[in-house]
Design an enzyme around this catalytic site. Structure first.
Site, PDB file in Angstrom:
ATOM      1  N   ASP A  77     -20.514 -13.453 -11.112  1.00 29.76           N
ATOM      2  CA  ASP A  77     -20.157 -12.071 -11.440  1.00 29.76           C
ATOM      3  C   ASP A  77     -19.663 -11.357 -10.191  1.00 29.76           C
ATOM      4  O   ASP A  77     -20.130 -11.621  -9.078  1.00 29.76           O
ATOM      5  CB  ASP A  77     -21.366 -11.330 -12.015  1.00 29.76           C
ATOM      6  CG  ASP A  77     -21.925 -12.017 -13.254  1.00 29.76           C
ATOM      7  OD1 ASP A  77     -21.127 -12.325 -14.148  1.00 29.76           O
ATOM      8  OD2 ASP A  77     -23.146 -12.240 -13.306  1.00 29.76           O
ATOM      9  N   ASP A  79     -18.859  -7.387  -8.776  1.00 31.65           N
ATOM     10  CA  ASP A  79     -18.978  -5.947  -8.984  1.00 31.65           C
ATOM     11  C   ASP A  79     -18.096  -5.217  -7.983  1.00 31.65           C
ATOM     12  O   ASP A  79     -17.907  -5.659  -6.846  1.00 31.65           O
ATOM     13  CB  ASP A  79     -20.434  -5.493  -8.812  1.00 31.65           C
ATOM     14  CG  ASP A  79     -21.372  -6.153  -9.817  1.00 31.65           C
ATOM     15  OD1 ASP A  79     -20.872  -6.599 -10.879  1.00 31.65           O
ATOM     16  OD2 ASP A  79     -22.578  -6.239  -9.550  1.00 31.65           O
ATOM     17  N   ASP A 158     -30.092  -1.220  -3.439  1.00 31.85           N
ATOM     18  CA  ASP A 158     -31.505  -1.583  -3.483  1.00 31.85           C
ATOM     19  C   ASP A 158     -31.963  -2.351  -2.247  1.00 31.85           C
ATOM     20  O   ASP A 158     -32.954  -1.988  -1.609  1.00 31.85           O
ATOM     21  CB  ASP A 158     -31.822  -2.371  -4.761  1.00 31.85           C
ATOM     22  CG  ASP A 158     -30.859  -3.538  -4.984  1.00 31.85           C
ATOM     23  OD1 ASP A 158     -30.026  -3.827  -4.100  1.00 31.85           O
ATOM     24  OD2 ASP A 158     -30.948  -4.167  -6.060  1.00 31.85           O
TER      25      ASP A 158
END
Length: 464
Positions: A77, A79, A158
């Site tokens: 993936d 982002d 995070d």
């Protein structure tokens, strides 16, 4: 690649490659130092970034995609982080859709591939109203849509290893914290104060464990310290969101390591409380069932085989289901079928209070369970009919998992293995099931005795 990057010395880099300072004080690492293979980046992700840059916005590849590229992996993936707002993104991309209320993101779809695009975030403390940011009474962020710049976005990430930004056009890597150093040291370090960040979003407790298990990293002591103490923060997260996290935890190829860490940090009981209790206080097959299911899931993912949440949930909840069935059979003297039905209803109801289970997974999960009672019934046409059941293969795999975990299934798994493998011998195998009864005189049904003839009645004739 990471080894080459870690030889990069920022002070020397200023002399060899030019200025090491970029926008908003970011450290700039040029391509000669990081050597990120651009050919491994999704063409659609690059296309999204190019269109945003051409439209006058900032845009970078960010998060796990950059992290995995630096570690020499091949990300699944990609982002993108940008200065464009969700509404502006929807105006640029016709194939874009805004999703989420708590944290708005934009999905730009290219066939089956989805590029997730987020707007640069800022601290929720600077929000103008509750439409931008809102917290619960426990301090959990219920809405977090305060937009900022590249630097504030890095501060809202995070963990440091996920706060690296890559520009495919300039091929430069930007760093605001200790992400590269932590990649080198194989450490998971939270960005900001751990107590505050975990309270804002308790899912970060799970993410710390997930990344540590997936990457084989250790959790930095300051980041680690509050995890056990504040594991109960997970009770403030909606079950639907925790279901999504469960999929990420156990379907990324590191389920075994993940379970061990979740139990070590007292997090597992807030996802599967009945399962955790059985693993702590139940029989050895209970613990083995869960761990073998995790190992089996990891193996299938490595082999590129399909894994369904229905099977994972069926295996994880099986120890609790068996315990409940034993209790119902003993206390209420229920037959096995009814005991399973009642036990399943109770176990599922309790589980749904922690993690939701969509109906598309709940129904096959219950079918896998119910077929465990049908698999021993093979006489006549039952075995042939069961073989055609759409859930047979999952139920058969589940049976093998039970046997592997120490359950005594009386050789049932081997019988079904042979029955599937040898179609010519199936009739004989089914016929043999009744032979042991015929060989046992005690099992042979005795002929019914003729009732005594009543007095005065005529004896039966030979034609009767």
């Amino acid at each position: 690649m990471l080894k080459q990057l870690l030889q990069f010395n920022k002070s020397r880099n200023e002399k060899r490659f030019g200025s090491a300072r970029g926008p908003l004080g970011a450290t700039v690492i040029p391509e000669k130092a990081h050597n990120i293979p651009r050919e491994l980046i999704s063409r659609n992700a690059i296309r999204v970034i190019d269109q945003l840059l051409d439209a006058g916005y900032e845009a970078y590849l960010v998060g796990g995609g950059v992290r995995d590229l630096l570690l020499g992996g091949k990300p699944k993936d990609f982002d993108v982080a940008t200065s464009a707002t969700p509404e502006q993104l929807r105006g640029i991309f016709r194939n874009a859709r805004i999703i989420g209320k708590r944290f708005q993101i934009v999905h730009v779809r290219f066939g089956r591939e989805i590029i997730e695009v987020t707007t640069f975030r800022d601290n929720h403390a600077v929000a103008d109203d509750h439409q931008q940011a809102k917290q619960s009474e426990h301090g959990v962020l219920l809405r977090d849509n305060v937009y900022g710049n590249l630097k504030t976005d890095a501060e809202r990430r995070d963990f440091t290893v996920n706060a690296l930004y890559y520009n495919p056009r300039s091929r430069e890597l930007l760093e605001f914290s200790t992400g590269l150093e932590d990649l080198n040291d194989r450490v998971i370090r939270i960005v900001g104060d751990p107590q505050t960040r975990y309270r804002e979003d308790p899912v970060r407790l799970l993410r710390a464990v997930r990344f540590a298990a997936k990457l084989g990293f250790t959790i930095e002591p300051v980041t680690e310290a509050p995890i056990r103490e504040h594991a109960d923060y997970l009770t403030h997260i909606p079950p639907a969101r925790l279901f999504e996290e469960v999929l990420k935890l156990f379907m990324s190829g590191s389920a075994t390591a993940t379970i061990n860490l979740l139990r070590e940090y007292h997090l597992f009981k807030y996802l599967f409380p009945d399962t955790d209790f059985c693993m702590e206080n139940g029989r050895e097959p209970d613990r083995a069932m869960v761990m073998n299911a995790a190992a089996n899931t990891d193996k299938r993912i490595r082999q590129g085989k399909k894994v369904t949440p229905a099977f994972i949930y069926a295996a994880f909840l099986w120890p609790a289901l068996r315990a409940s069935m034993r209790h119902l059979a003993k206390e209420q003297n229920l037959p096995t079928q009814e005991a399973m039905q009642r036990a399943a209803q109770g176990i599922i109801s309790q589980q749904l209070a922690y993690t939701s289970i969509p109906k598309r997974f709940l129904i096959p999960m219950r079918e896998i369970w119910s077929l465990q009672l049908r698999l021993p019934r093979r006489q006549g046409q039952r075995a042939f009919t069961l073989l055609e059941h759409p859930r047979f293969r999952a139920a058969y795999d589940f049976l093998l998992l039970r046997e592997e975990s120490g359950e005594n299934c009386q050789g049932l798994g081997d019988w079904w293995t042979r029955f599937q493998a040898d179609s010519q011998a199936r009739d004989q195998m089914v016929d043999e099931l009744s032979q042991p009864q015929a060989a046992n005189p005690a099992a042979v049904r005795r002929p019914k005795r003729r009732r005594p003839r009543r007095s005065g009645s005529n004896p039966p004739s030979s034609t009767d």
